[in-house]
Design an enzyme around this catalytic site. Structure first.
Site, PDB file in Angstrom:
ATOM      1  N   HIS A  37     -23.771  24.447   3.713  1.00 29.79           N
ATOM      2  CA  HIS A  37     -24.009  24.957   2.360  1.00 29.79           C
ATOM      3  C   HIS A  37     -23.008  26.067   2.043  1.00 29.79           C
ATOM      4  O   HIS A  37     -22.744  26.911   2.890  1.00 29.79           O
ATOM      5  CB  HIS A  37     -25.431  25.519   2.263  1.00 29.79           C
ATOM      6  N   CYS A  84       0.812  -1.216   0.000  1.00 34.02           N
ATOM      7  CA  CYS A  84       0.000   0.000   0.000  1.00 34.02           C
ATOM      8  C   CYS A  84       0.845   1.265   0.000  1.00 34.02           C
ATOM      9  O   CYS A  84       0.698   2.130  -0.854  1.00 34.02           O
ATOM     10  CB  CYS A  84      -0.939  -0.012   1.203  1.00 34.02           C
ATOM     11  N   VAL A 139      -7.703 -11.721 -23.239  1.00 34.16           N
ATOM     12  CA  VAL A 139      -6.382 -11.731 -23.860  1.00 34.16           C
ATOM     13  C   VAL A 139      -5.827 -13.138 -23.734  1.00 34.16           C
ATOM     14  O   VAL A 139      -5.750 -13.699 -22.641  1.00 34.16           O
ATOM     15  CB  VAL A 139      -5.445 -10.727 -23.166  1.00 34.16           C
TER      16      VAL A 139
END
Length: 466
Positions: A445, A42, A238
Site C-alpha cells: 500500500h 514484433c 468498408v
C-alpha cells in the site's frame, strides 16, 4: 552444405527464442532471417515501436493538456515528430542488437536470407545478392510469423492507405485518420495519433470493439476512448477505398445492410488482423499444406511431417509474441527429448491504450456458454488510493471464480498499468489458486495492485474499501 541439429526459419519472438534455447541446450543451431535486423515484426515494426510511440504520445498529451496543469506543471510543449520517430528507431535498434548479442553468446548462426524447404531435412537460403546456401538439419522449425490481413476493395499503398507498419512512420500528424478494425492494433495506433492531434474514427464490422475479450471490459474501454475523442462506427463495413495524392474516400455500409455513406480522411489504417506468412516456403516439397485459415497445423508443435515443427503466428492460437516465445521453448525442449507443455488457457492478452486492458482465462460470455456456475468479484479504480491520488481512476478489476470451488477462472482488468498486474493472476491460475488465496495475500500500500486483492475479496462480497 552445412549441417546443424536444428534450423529455424524466421527470427521473430518465436524464432529467436527457439534459437537461443537450442544454443543453451548445446544444440548446433542456425536461424534464417531475411530482414537486415533480427526480431521479426514484433521488434521491428510491431510491439516495440508501437510502445515507444504510445509512451511518447501519452507524455505529450499530458504536457499539452490539463493533466500537467492540474499537477501544477505549466508548460507549452512543441511536437517534434521527427525526433519522436528517431528515438523510437533508436530504441528498436538497441533491442535488435541485443538479440544479435544473445545469438553470439549462445553460438547461434544467423544465416542471412530467405529460407525455403527443399525436402525433409533441407533448407535453401537465398541471400540478398541472389546466391543460395543449403542447410541440413534433423529438425527444422518454421517460425515465419504473420502479415497484415488485406481487405477486399481497399488497396494498401502505405502512402495514404496504410497498414500497421506505415502507421508507425507517418511523416505528419493526420488531420483525420480512419482506422478500419477495432482490435489491438487499430486501437493502439489510433490512440497514438489521436493524442498527437488527429481526429480518429474507428470502423468495426462487429457491434463491439476488442473481439474475443470480456464484453463488459471492452465496453468500459470504449467509453474511455470515446471520452478522449475517438469516434466509433460499429456494425459497419468498408466496401471501397479511393486514394488521391492527399486524401482517401471510403464507402461504408451497415454490416446488416442499408444505405452506404462516404467518409473522407487524409489517411486510412487497415488493421483488421493478421494472417500466417507461408509465402515462398516451398511447403509442397515436404507434403505440407495449410488449412483453410492459411495456418500450418501442429500437434505439440510437430507438423504432420516428421522433423518439421511449427510455432508462433504461422500456426494455431493467439497471434501474440509471448505465446510464440512459450511455444519456442516448448518446441526446442521436445526436440531435445524433454517433456514440455504450453498452457493455452492462460495466455494473457493486453491492449496498451490508456487506460489499458488486460485479461487472462475465461470471459463471462465463455462461462455462460459452457453452463459453468461462477461468481464475480469487482473493484473500481475510483476506490483505489494510488489510482485516485494519481488521477487515473477509470476502469475496474474483475475476477471470475468457480461458484463451487472458488478457483479463479478468468481475470479482466481495465485501468492504469494493468499490463504490469495481469502476471500476478497468470502465476496464481497456473497453481489453480482460489479467489480466497488472492484475498488473503498481502499487497503493498498504496499501489494499484490492491484493486486486485479487493476484487478477489469481493467475490464473496467482502471488499473493505467500497
Amino acid at each position: 552444405m552445412k549441417s546443424y541439429d536444428v534450423v529455424i526459419i524466421g527470427a521473430g519472438p518465436g524464432g529467436y527464442n527457439a534459437a537461443i534455447r537450442a544454443g543453451q541446450l548445446g544444440l548446433s543451431v542456425a536461424c534464417v532471417e531475411g530482414r537486415s535486423t533480427l526480431g521479426g515484426t514484433c521488434l521491428n515494426v510491431g510491439c516495440m515501436p508501437s510502445k515507444a510511440l504510445l509512451h511518447a504520445s501519452e507524455l505529450y498529451e499530458a504536457a499539452s493538456g490539463e493533466e500537467f496543469a492540474h499537477l501544477g506543471i505549466e508548460v507549452k510543449p512543441t511536437l517534434n515528430l521527427a525526433q519522436m520517430m528517431k528515438q523510437k528507431d533508436q530504441s528498436v535498434t538497441g533491442l535488435t542488437k541485443g538479440i544479435e548479442y544473445l545469438f553470439k553468446k549462445n553460438k547461434v548462426d544467423w544465416v542471412k536470407g530467405w529460407g525455403r524447404l527443399d525436402g525433409v531435412g533441407k533448407v535453401i537460403v537465398k541471400a540478398e545478392d541472389g546466391s543460395e546456401t543449403t542447410l541440413q538439419a534433423k529438425d527444422i522449425v518454421i517460425a515465419t510469423g504473420s502479415e497484415p490481413t488485406p481487405l477486399p476493395g481497399v488497396t494498401i499503398d502505405n502512402q495514404r492507405i496504410i497498414d500497421s507498419t506505415g502507421a508507425l512512420a507517418l511523416p505528419q500528424v493526420p488531420k483525420h485518420l480512419i482506422v478500419i478494425g477495432a482490435g489491438v492494433i487499430g486501437l493502439e495506433l489510433g490512440s497514438v495519433w489521436r493524442r498527437l492531434g488527429a481526429q480518429v474514427t474507428v470502423i468495426e464490422y462487429l457491434d463491439r470493439i476488442c473481439p474475443g475479450t470480456d464484453e463488459e471490459t471492452a465496453k468500459t474501454l470504449q467509453k474511455a476512448l470515446a471520452k478522449q475523442g475517438m469516434a466509433f462506427k460499429l456494425g459497419s463495413k468498408v466496401t471501397q477505398a479511393t486514394a488521391t495524392p492527399d486524401s482517401v474516400s471510403l464507402t461504408v455500409e451497415p454490416a446488416a445492410g442499408g444505405a452506404a455513406e462516404t467518409l473522407q480522411a487524409d489517411y486510412v489504417l487497415v488493421a483488421i488482423g493478421r494472417r500466417p506468412y507461408t509465402k515462398g516456403l516451398n511447403l509442397e516439397s515436404v507434403g505440407l499444406e495449410t488449412d483453410k485459415r492459411g495456418m500450418l497445423v501442429n500437434d505439440h508443435h510437430r507438423s504432420p511431417v516428421p522433423g518439421i515443427w511449427v510455432i508462433g503466428d504461422v500456426t494455431s492460437g493467439p497471434m501474440l509474441a509471448h505465446k510464440a516465445e512459450d511455444e519456442a521453448v516448448a518446441c526446442i525442449e521436445r526436440i531435445h527429448g524433454k517433456p514440455h507443455e504450453v498452457n493455452y488457457n492462460l495466455i494473457p492478452g493486453v491492449i496498451y491504450t490508456r487506460p489499458e486492458l488486460a485479461s487472462v482465462g475465461k470471459t463471462e460470455e465463455q462461462l455462460k456458454a459452457e453452463g459453468r456456475a461462477y461468481k464475480v468479484g469487482k473493484f473500481p479504480f475510483t476506490a483505489n488510493s494510488r489510482a485516485k491520488i494519481n488521477h487515473e481512476t477509470e476502469g475496474f478489476a474483475k475476477i471470475l471464480a468457480d461458484a463451487n470451488t472458488d478457483e479463479v477462472l478468468g481475470v479482466h482488468l481495465v485501468g492504469p498499468s494493468v499490463s504490469e498486474m495481469i502476471g500476478e493472476f497468470c502465476v496464481a491460475m497456473e497453481f489453480s489458486a482460489s479467489a480466497e488465496d488472492i484475498a488473503l495475500t498481502c499487497h503493498p500500500h498504496p499501489t494499484r495492485s490492491e484493486a486486485l486483492r479487493q476484487a478477489a475479496m469481493n467475490v464473496d462480497g467482502m471488499a473493505m474499501q467500497i
